[in-house]
Design a protein around this motif. Structure first.
Motif, PDB file in Angstrom:
ATOM      1  N   THR A 104       5.937  -3.679  -1.175  1.00 24.06           N
ATOM      2  CA  THR A 104       4.705  -3.956  -0.466  1.00 24.06           C
ATOM      3  C   THR A 104       4.054  -4.886  -1.142  1.00 24.06           C
ATOM      4  O   THR A 104       3.431  -5.927  -0.397  1.00 24.06           O
ATOM      5  CB  THR A 104       3.827  -2.809   0.155  1.00 24.06           C
ATOM      6  N   ASN A 140       5.182  -7.645  -2.536  1.00 25.98           N
ATOM      7  CA  ASN A 140       5.497  -8.957  -2.131  1.00 25.98           C
ATOM      8  C   ASN A 140       5.619  -9.999  -3.078  1.00 25.98           C
ATOM      9  O   ASN A 140       5.228 -11.005  -2.844  1.00 25.98           O
ATOM     10  CB  ASN A 140       4.942  -9.235  -0.951  1.00 25.98           C
ATOM     11  N   TYR A 160       1.954 -11.754  -3.516  1.00 29.73           N
ATOM     12  CA  TYR A 160       1.558 -12.314  -2.279  1.00 29.73           C
ATOM     13  C   TYR A 160       1.396 -11.164  -1.226  1.00 29.73           C
ATOM     14  O   TYR A 160       1.988 -11.095  -0.226  1.00 29.73           O
ATOM     15  CB  TYR A 160       2.595 -13.195  -1.965  1.00 29.73           C
ATOM     16  N   HIS A 218       0.650 -12.309   2.451  1.00 33.32           N
ATOM     17  CA  HIS A 218       1.904 -12.855   3.167  1.00 33.32           C
ATOM     18  C   HIS A 218       2.760 -11.572   3.787  1.00 33.32           C
ATOM     19  O   HIS A 218       3.710 -11.819   4.391  1.00 33.32           O
ATOM     20  CB  HIS A 218       2.673 -13.738   2.217  1.00 33.32           C
ATOM     21  N   ASN A 219       2.289 -10.397   3.417  1.00 29.21           N
ATOM     22  CA  ASN A 219       2.801  -9.299   3.800  1.00 29.21           C
ATOM     23  C   ASN A 219       2.377  -8.263   4.822  1.00 29.21           C
ATOM     24  O   ASN A 219       2.367  -7.065   4.873  1.00 29.21           O
ATOM     25  CB  ASN A 219       3.402  -8.277   2.549  1.00 29.21           C
ATOM     26  N   TRP A 240      -4.146  -3.543   0.626  1.00 31.62           N
ATOM     27  CA  TRP A 240      -2.942  -3.056   0.071  1.00 31.62           C
ATOM     28  C   TRP A 240      -3.127  -1.712  -0.742  1.00 31.62           C
ATOM     29  O   TRP A 240      -2.297  -0.783  -0.534  1.00 31.62           O
ATOM     30  CB  TRP A 240      -2.455  -4.036  -0.945  1.00 31.62           C
ATOM     31  N   TRP A 267      10.423 -13.392  -7.035  1.00 34.02           N
ATOM     32  CA  TRP A 267      10.601 -12.907  -5.817  1.00 34.02           C
ATOM     33  C   TRP A 267      11.210 -13.777  -4.844  1.00 34.02           C
ATOM     34  O   TRP A 267      11.716 -13.286  -3.688  1.00 34.02           O
ATOM     35  CB  TRP A 267       9.222 -12.548  -5.218  1.00 34.02           C
TER      36      TRP A 267
END
Length: 228
Positions: free
Chosen positions: A52, A54, A57, A60-61, A69, A205
């Motif tokens: 999660t 990412n 970022y 962006h998720n 988050w 990533w």
């Protein structure tokens, strides 16, 4: 690239192994906040954070912020966390920089570029304290003529203006600069839009994602020397 006067870098997954640094940060996170969970549960929660998160970022998720988050992670884990998402974000921002994993050739590269007469710098996205703390603990700041942190100036990649801003601060044209980064849009596409030359670091990533035939690619940062 024979007119190049400055070589500028992203920080995470370019000069620093951000994936490795995140692993170290997670060890600290769980030791501090969840010291009594089993090893299996810890690994499950780490995998949740990896996926999660990412690659750093989170917005962006699908998350509005890192606060959100952390709050989502607490729900996933049925974790009665004593801290708010904002407090956990503050922990992240103030602690992550204690866990740098600088790529082995990063300092060697910056020193060599300086020796060859190039202006050297970093352009990085993130909150002011987070990214400046990383730079301060990285050992790389002494080799940089400029460090531009988006949180300090209110301009964030992928806005091409952050690259124009940096070139202007250096008294250079954007076409006299090379920018080296790993993110296909934030780094490569936006630096190109600003008029800079670019080199893609194919790690982390975004490895192998949206590679471009017109952009040189390196998997070891020292190979930037082949293109300047």
């Amino acid at each position: 690239m024979n007119t190049i006067k400055a070589v500028l870098f992203d920080f995470d997954e370019t000069l620093q192994d951000r994936t490795g640094a995140f692993e170290k940060y997670m060890d600290t996170f769980f030791a501090e906040f969840c010291p009594d969970i089993s090893d299996d549960e810890k690994e499950k929660r780490k995998e949740d954070m990896r996926i999660t998160g990412n690659g750093g970022y989170v917005t962006h998720n699908g998350y509005a912020s890192r606060d959100e988050w952390f709050e989502d992670l607490a729900r996933r884990w049925n974790w009665d966390c004593p801290l708010s998402g904002a407090q956990l974000t503050e922990h992240y921002d103030t602690t992550f920089g204690d866990h740098n994993v600088i790529f082995p050739n990063s300092k060697k590269l910056l020193k060599e570029l300086k020796k060859r007469g190039y202006t050297v710098g970093v352009i990085t996205n993130g909150p002011s304290y987070l990214q400046n703390h990383k730079m301060d603990t990285s050992g790389l700041r002494p080799y940089c003529d400029i460090v531009v942190v988006s949180g300090d100036i209110g301009i964030h990649k992928p806005d091409p203006e952050i690259f124009r801003y940096t070139a202007n601060k250096l008294g250079l044209k954007t076409e006299e600069c090379v920018y080296v980064g790993d993110h296909p849009k934030n780094d490569i596409e936006s630096a190109l839009k600003a008029g800079m030359n670019v080199i893609r670091v194919n790690l982390g990533w975004f490895k192998d994602k949206e590679l471009r035939p017109d952009v040189p690619t390196v998997s070891d940062i020292i190979d930037v020397l082949k293109y300047v």
